[in-house]
Write a protein that holds these residues in place. Structure first.
Motif, PDB file in Angstrom:
ATOM      1  N   HIS A   4       4.481   9.255   1.591  1.00 18.17           N
ATOM      2  CA  HIS A   4       4.180  10.053   2.773  1.00 18.17           C
ATOM      3  C   HIS A   4       4.023  11.535   2.474  1.00 18.17           C
ATOM      4  O   HIS A   4       3.903  12.340   3.376  1.00 18.17           O
ATOM      5  CB  HIS A   4       5.259   9.818   3.824  1.00 18.17           C
ATOM      6  CG  HIS A   4       5.452   8.366   4.098  1.00 18.17           C
ATOM      7  ND1 HIS A   4       4.540   7.606   4.778  1.00 18.17           N
ATOM      8  CD2 HIS A   4       6.441   7.515   3.711  1.00 18.17           C
ATOM      9  CE1 HIS A   4       4.950   6.346   4.835  1.00 18.17           C
ATOM     10  NE2 HIS A   4       6.092   6.271   4.187  1.00 18.17           N
ATOM     11  N   LYS A   5       4.016  11.862   1.187  1.00 16.90           N
ATOM     12  CA  LYS A   5       3.815  13.257   0.771  1.00 16.90           C
ATOM     13  C   LYS A   5       2.327  13.531   0.603  1.00 16.90           C
ATOM     14  O   LYS A   5       1.559  12.655   0.242  1.00 16.90           O
ATOM     15  CB  LYS A   5       4.494  13.538  -0.569  1.00 16.90           C
ATOM     16  CG  LYS A   5       5.977  13.586  -0.519  1.00 16.90           C
ATOM     17  CD  LYS A   5       6.507  13.934  -1.899  1.00 16.90           C
ATOM     18  CE  LYS A   5       8.014  13.994  -1.901  1.00 16.90           C
ATOM     19  NZ  LYS A   5       8.513  14.302  -3.238  1.00 16.90           N
ATOM     20  N   ASN A   6       1.979  14.774   0.817  1.00 20.01           N
ATOM     21  CA  ASN A   6       0.632  15.216   0.467  1.00 20.01           C
ATOM     22  C   ASN A   6       0.573  15.226  -1.057  1.00 20.01           C
ATOM     23  O   ASN A   6       1.426  15.809  -1.708  1.00 20.01           O
ATOM     24  CB  ASN A   6       0.411  16.625   1.034  1.00 20.01           C
ATOM     25  CG  ASN A   6      -0.969  17.166   0.721  1.00 20.01           C
ATOM     26  OD1 ASN A   6      -1.609  16.771  -0.252  1.00 20.01           O
ATOM     27  ND2 ASN A   6      -1.412  18.098   1.532  1.00 20.01           N
ATOM     28  N   GLN A  21       0.824  -1.210   0.000  1.00 24.16           N
ATOM     29  CA  GLN A  21       0.000   0.000   0.000  1.00 24.16           C
ATOM     30  C   GLN A  21       0.859   1.261   0.000  1.00 24.16           C
ATOM     31  O   GLN A  21       0.507   2.256  -0.627  1.00 24.16           O
ATOM     32  CB  GLN A  21      -0.968  -0.009   1.187  1.00 24.16           C
ATOM     33  CG  GLN A  21      -2.078  -1.032   1.040  1.00 24.16           C
ATOM     34  CD  GLN A  21      -2.861  -0.826  -0.247  1.00 24.16           C
ATOM     35  OE1 GLN A  21      -3.273   0.278  -0.582  1.00 24.16           O
ATOM     36  NE2 GLN A  21      -3.046  -1.910  -0.990  1.00 24.16           N
ATOM     37  N   GLU A  22       1.989   1.219   0.707  1.00 23.86           N
ATOM     38  CA  GLU A  22       2.905   2.365   0.679  1.00 23.86           C
ATOM     39  C   GLU A  22       3.401   2.619  -0.742  1.00 23.86           C
ATOM     40  O   GLU A  22       3.450   3.762  -1.186  1.00 23.86           O
ATOM     41  CB  GLU A  22       4.106   2.121   1.596  1.00 23.86           C
ATOM     42  CG  GLU A  22       3.841   2.370   3.049  1.00 23.86           C
ATOM     43  CD  GLU A  22       5.118   2.215   3.837  1.00 23.86           C
ATOM     44  OE1 GLU A  22       5.638   3.239   4.322  1.00 23.86           O
ATOM     45  OE2 GLU A  22       5.606   1.073   3.958  1.00 23.86           O
ATOM     46  N   TRP A  23       3.782   1.559  -1.445  1.00 21.28           N
ATOM     47  CA  TRP A  23       4.249   1.721  -2.822  1.00 21.28           C
ATOM     48  C   TRP A  23       3.136   2.232  -3.725  1.00 21.28           C
ATOM     49  O   TRP A  23       3.375   3.045  -4.618  1.00 21.28           O
ATOM     50  CB  TRP A  23       4.821   0.415  -3.371  1.00 21.28           C
ATOM     51  CG  TRP A  23       6.241   0.199  -2.954  1.00 21.28           C
ATOM     52  CD1 TRP A  23       6.700  -0.731  -2.069  1.00 21.28           C
ATOM     53  CD2 TRP A  23       7.391   0.943  -3.389  1.00 21.28           C
ATOM     54  NE1 TRP A  23       8.065  -0.605  -1.936  1.00 21.28           N
ATOM     55  CE2 TRP A  23       8.513   0.402  -2.731  1.00 21.28           C
ATOM     56  CE3 TRP A  23       7.583   2.006  -4.267  1.00 21.28           C
ATOM     57  CZ2 TRP A  23       9.805   0.889  -2.930  1.00 21.28           C
ATOM     58  CZ3 TRP A  23       8.865   2.483  -4.463  1.00 21.28           C
ATOM     59  CH2 TRP A  23       9.952   1.941  -3.797  1.00 21.28           C
ATOM     60  N   ARG A  24       1.918   1.777  -3.466  1.00 21.69           N
ATOM     61  CA  ARG A  24       0.780   2.257  -4.265  1.00 21.69           C
ATOM     62  C   ARG A  24       0.594   3.763  -4.056  1.00 21.69           C
ATOM     63  O   ARG A  24       0.422   4.520  -5.010  1.00 21.69           O
ATOM     64  CB  ARG A  24      -0.495   1.503  -3.887  1.00 21.69           C
ATOM     65  CG  ARG A  24      -1.690   1.909  -4.721  1.00 21.69           C
ATOM     66  CD  ARG A  24      -2.936   1.086  -4.338  1.00 21.69           C
ATOM     67  NE  ARG A  24      -4.028   1.337  -5.237  1.00 21.69           N
ATOM     68  CZ  ARG A  24      -4.764   2.436  -5.252  1.00 21.69           C
ATOM     69  NH1 ARG A  24      -4.512   3.411  -4.409  1.00 21.69           N
ATOM     70  NH2 ARG A  24      -5.742   2.587  -6.116  1.00 21.69           N
ATOM     71  N   ARG A  25       0.646   4.203  -2.794  1.00 20.44           N
ATOM     72  CA  ARG A  25       0.525   5.641  -2.511  1.00 20.44           C
ATOM     73  C   ARG A  25       1.674   6.416  -3.137  1.00 20.44           C
ATOM     74  O   ARG A  25       1.484   7.508  -3.682  1.00 20.44           O
ATOM     75  CB  ARG A  25       0.461   5.888  -0.999  1.00 20.44           C
ATOM     76  CG  ARG A  25      -0.887   5.558  -0.384  1.00 20.44           C
ATOM     77  CD  ARG A  25      -1.012   6.077   1.047  1.00 20.44           C
ATOM     78  NE  ARG A  25       0.073   5.666   1.915  1.00 20.44           N
ATOM     79  CZ  ARG A  25       0.109   4.516   2.604  1.00 20.44           C
ATOM     80  NH1 ARG A  25      -0.884   3.661   2.503  1.00 20.44           N
ATOM     81  NH2 ARG A  25       1.130   4.246   3.387  1.00 20.44           N
TER      82      ARG A  25
END
Length: 124
Positions: A117-119, A96-100
């Motif tokens: 973790h960026k907006n 999920q982190e990679w997807r974001r």
């Protein structure tokens, strides 16, 4: 000696493996490295990979070769979870982190995990 980037550029019949995307070469290298480190044996690896390929075929994968490294990645996730190298929850969280990160990365730029973790409206 062929580097990962060089191997990705090789065509059929040339020396070395061919990868369509850098992540395929990285998944390949990770499996080899984990086996060399003694995390699992190569026969264990081939059994898990074979299972993933058979399961995909049963789900309708036509086995055209385009999904091979998807099966490789699924096998890596499975064997790492079974060997308790990483849990399924941790694997899914990282996925999920990679997807974001992908969604937060402008087209044409390299995707980096820090982008997760960026907006999404934040300037790069």
């Amino acid at each position: 000696m062929t580097t990962t980037n060089d191997a990705a550029a090789l065509g059929p019949g040339e020396e070395g493996p061919t990868f369509r995307e850098p992540w395929e070469a990285q998944a390949f290298a990770l499996a080899v490295s984990l086996a060399e480190a003694g995390c699992f044996t190569w026969p264990e690896w081939t059994e898990v990979l074979s299972h993933e390929i058979r399961a995909a075929q049963e789900r309708g994968d036509r086995d055209s070769g385009h999904t091979y490294y998807q099966h490789w990645l699924s096998a890596l996730e499975r064997i790492c979870a079974e060997k308790r190298l990483a849990g399924y929850e941790a694997l899914r969280a990282r996925q999920q982190e990679w997807r974001r990160a992908y969604l937060n990365t402008p087209h044409g730029h390299a995707v980096e995990l820090s982008a997760a973790h960026k907006n999404p409206r934040q300037e790069n």
